[in-house]
Design a protein around this motif. Structure first.
Motif, mmCIF file in Angstrom:
data_model
loop_
_atom_site.group_PDB
_atom_site.id
_atom_site.type_symbol
_atom_site.label_atom_id
_atom_site.label_comp_id
_atom_site.label_asym_id
_atom_site.label_seq_id
_atom_site.Cartn_x
_atom_site.Cartn_y
_atom_site.Cartn_z
ATOM 1 N N ASN A 251 0.810 -1.219 0.000
ATOM 2 C CA ASN A 251 0.000 0.000 0.000
ATOM 3 C C ASN A 251 0.844 1.271 0.000
ATOM 4 O O ASN A 251 0.519 2.241 -0.694
ATOM 5 N N SER A 252 1.896 1.288 0.789
ATOM 6 C CA SER A 252 2.684 2.512 0.956
ATOM 7 C C SER A 252 3.851 2.565 -0.026
ATOM 8 O O SER A 252 3.847 3.326 -0.993
ATOM 9 N N LEU A 253 4.843 1.747 0.206
ATOM 10 C CA LEU A 253 6.067 1.793 -0.602
ATOM 11 C C LEU A 253 5.805 1.413 -2.058
ATOM 12 O O LEU A 253 6.176 2.136 -2.986
ATOM 13 N N GLY A 254 5.178 0.272 -2.262
ATOM 14 C CA GLY A 254 4.958 -0.200 -3.622
ATOM 15 C C GLY A 254 4.085 0.737 -4.435
ATOM 16 O O GLY A 254 4.367 1.010 -5.611
ATOM 17 N N THR A 255 3.019 1.236 -3.816
ATOM 18 C CA THR A 255 2.128 2.156 -4.526
ATOM 19 C C THR A 255 2.856 3.426 -4.927
ATOM 20 O O THR A 255 2.666 3.951 -6.036
ATOM 21 N N PHE A 256 3.702 3.939 -4.037
ATOM 22 C CA PHE A 256 4.459 5.153 -4.362
ATOM 23 C C PHE A 256 5.360 4.928 -5.575
ATOM 24 O O PHE A 256 5.338 5.714 -6.537
ATOM 25 N N VAL A 257 6.152 3.871 -5.555
ATOM 26 C CA VAL A 257 7.063 3.607 -6.677
ATOM 27 C C VAL A 257 6.275 3.386 -7.962
ATOM 28 O O VAL A 257 6.630 3.914 -9.031
ATOM 29 N N ASP A 258 5.196 2.627 -7.880
ATOM 30 C CA ASP A 258 4.396 2.353 -9.073
ATOM 31 C C ASP A 258 3.791 3.638 -9.646
ATOM 32 O O ASP A 258 3.731 3.817 -10.871
ATOM 33 N N ARG A 259 3.345 4.538 -8.776
ATOM 34 C CA ARG A 259 2.772 5.803 -9.257
ATOM 35 C C ARG A 259 3.830 6.655 -9.952
ATOM 36 O O ARG A 259 3.571 7.240 -11.009
ATOM 37 N N VAL A 260 5.015 6.712 -9.363
ATOM 38 C CA VAL A 260 6.073 7.549 -9.942
ATOM 39 C C VAL A 260 6.491 7.020 -11.308
ATOM 40 O O VAL A 260 6.567 7.774 -12.292
ATOM 41 N N THR A 261 6.767 5.733 -11.398
ATOM 42 C CA THR A 261 7.186 5.192 -12.692
ATOM 43 C C THR A 261 6.055 5.296 -13.711
ATOM 44 O O THR A 261 6.298 5.533 -14.899
ATOM 45 N N GLY A 262 4.816 5.142 -13.247
ATOM 46 C CA GLY A 262 3.684 5.306 -14.149
ATOM 47 C C GLY A 262 3.598 6.717 -14.704
ATOM 48 O O GLY A 262 3.289 6.916 -15.894
ATOM 49 N N LEU A 263 3.882 7.717 -13.865
ATOM 50 C CA LEU A 263 3.856 9.107 -14.326
ATOM 51 C C LEU A 263 4.966 9.380 -15.337
ATOM 52 O O LEU A 263 4.762 10.114 -16.313
ATOM 53 N N VAL A 264 6.139 8.800 -15.099
ATOM 54 C CA VAL A 264 7.237 8.989 -16.053
ATOM 55 C C VAL A 264 6.872 8.364 -17.400
ATOM 56 O O VAL A 264 7.140 8.937 -18.465
ATOM 57 N N HIS A 265 6.250 7.206 -17.378
ATOM 58 C CA HIS A 265 5.808 6.591 -18.633
ATOM 59 C C HIS A 265 4.713 7.429 -19.299
ATOM 60 O O HIS A 265 4.711 7.592 -20.529
ATOM 61 N N ARG A 266 3.824 7.964 -18.503
ATOM 62 C CA ARG A 266 2.677 8.696 -19.069
ATOM 63 C C ARG A 266 3.089 10.026 -19.690
ATOM 64 O O ARG A 266 2.635 10.372 -20.794
ATOM 65 N N TYR A 267 3.945 10.774 -18.985
ATOM 66 C CA TYR A 267 4.253 12.131 -19.433
ATOM 67 C C TYR A 267 5.564 12.249 -20.201
ATOM 68 O O TYR A 267 5.799 13.273 -20.851
#
Length: 271
Positions: free
Chosen positions: A149-165
Motif C-alpha cells: 500500500n505505501s512503498l509499492g504504490t508510491f514507486v508504481d505511481r512515480v514510474t507510471g507518471l514517467v511513462h505517461r508524461y
C-alpha cells in the motif's frame, strides 16, 4: 575499514537477518565485510543472505575462526577494525578480543514455520516482519500495509507518471535525501532504522500529493525529484529487503534510455 560479522552456529532466522542487515549496511558504507554465520542451510538462500562463509562445526577455538588460514585469521579476525557478534538472548557470550568488539543481542525466537512462510510469502515479507514486529498473525497485514500500500504504490505511481508524461524517458536532474538509517543501525535498533525508510516513503508520497505533477505544464522537475526518491529508496532498502530493492532499481534506472515497462514492485499478498 574491515568488519567481521558473525552469528551463532545454530542461529535462528532473526539472528541471520539481523547479521545480514548489518553486513550489507557496512558494505554500503564502503567497508570490506566478512559475514560468517550458521543457521539452517535451507534458510540461507530463502532469506537472501549475503554471506561470505558458513560453518556449522563446533570447535575449541571461536567457531567462526576455525578452519581459517593463518593469514585470513590475522586479516579478518585479529586485524579487523570491528567485529560484530549477533547472538540470541540465551546464547553464551562470544570471546571479545578488543574494545571495538560489539554484541548485537536478538530476541530468542523459535519459528519452526519460517521456511513455509518464506516459500509462501517470500523473503521480503518475512524479513520485514522479523525486523519490524514479530507479532503473531501480522506478517501478511504488515507486508500489505507497508510494502504494497505505501512503498509499492508510491514507486508504481512515480514510474507510471514517467511513462505517461515522458514515454518512459527519465527527466534530467532530481535530488532526494537518503533515509537516516546509520544512527539507528549503529545502536542495533532495527525498528528505528526501518522507521527511517518508511519516513522517506511518507515524505516522498506527501511531495507527490502536494506537487500534483499531472496538473503542471512542465512536470519534469517534480518527476525528476520523485524518481530520485525512488532510486534513493532502492539503495536504502538494500540492507533490509535486498530482493525488493532490486525490483525497485529495475523499474527506476534507465539502462537503455528509458525505464523498463511498468510493473508492480510489490503485489498484494494473500493469506
Amino acid at each position: 575499514m574491515r568488519y567481521y560479522v558473525t552469528t551463532d552456529p545454530h542461529a535462528s532466522a532473526i539472528e541471520l537477518v539481523y547479521a545480514d542487515v548489518l553486513a550489507r549496511h557496512y558494505r554500503l558504507m564502503g567497508a570490506r565485510v566478512r559475514f560468517l554465520g550458521g543457521g539452517s542451510p535451507a534458510l540461507r538462500p530463502m532469506l537472501s543472505l549475503s554471506y561470505n562463509v558458513f560453518n556449522d562445526s563446533d570447535a575449541s577455538t571461536p567457531w567462526y575462526t576455525a578452519g581459517m588460514s593463518p593469514s585470513d585469521y590475522q586479516r579478518w579476525w585479529v586485524s579487523s577494525d570491528a567485529r560484530v557478534h549477533v547472538i540470541g538472548e540465551s546464547s553464551p557470550q562470544p570471546q571479545l578480543l578488543h574494545s571495538s568488539d560489539t554484541i548485537c543481542v536478538c530476541p530468542d525466537l523459535a519459528l519452526p514455520e519460517v521456511e513455509s512462510w518464506l516459500r509462501k510469502y517470500g523473503s521480503d515479507a518475512v524479513r520485514w516482519w522479523l525486523l519490524r514486529s514479530r507479532v503473531d498473525g501480522q506478517l501478511v497485514p504488515m507486508a500489505n500495509k507497508d510494502l504494497h500500500n505505501s512503498l509499492g504504490t508510491f514507486v508504481d505511481r512515480v514510474t507510471g507518471l514517467v511513462h505517461r508524461y515522458r514515454n518512459g524517458e527519465p527527466p534530467p536532474g532530481g535530488n532526494w535525501p537518503s533515509a537516516r538509517v546509520a544512527p539507528a543501525l549503529a545502536r542495533f535498533d532495527f525498528v528505528a532504522a526501518t522507521d527511517a525508510v518508511q519516513q522517506l516513503v511518507q515524505d516522498a508520497s506527501a511531495y507527490l500529493t502536494q506537487s500534483r505533477p499531472w496538473e503542471l505544464a512542465d512536470p519534469d522537475e517534480v518527476l525528476a525529484n520523485l524518481l530520485a526518491a525512488c532510486r534513493v529508496l532502492a539503495n536504502d532498502l538494500i540492507p533490509f529487503l535486498p530482493d525488493l530493492a532490486t525490483r525497485i532499481a529495475e523499474q527506476c534506472f534507465a539502462l537503455s534510455g528509458s525505464l523498463a515497462p511498468a510493473r508492480a514492485v510489490y503485489p498484494r499478498l494473500k493469506k
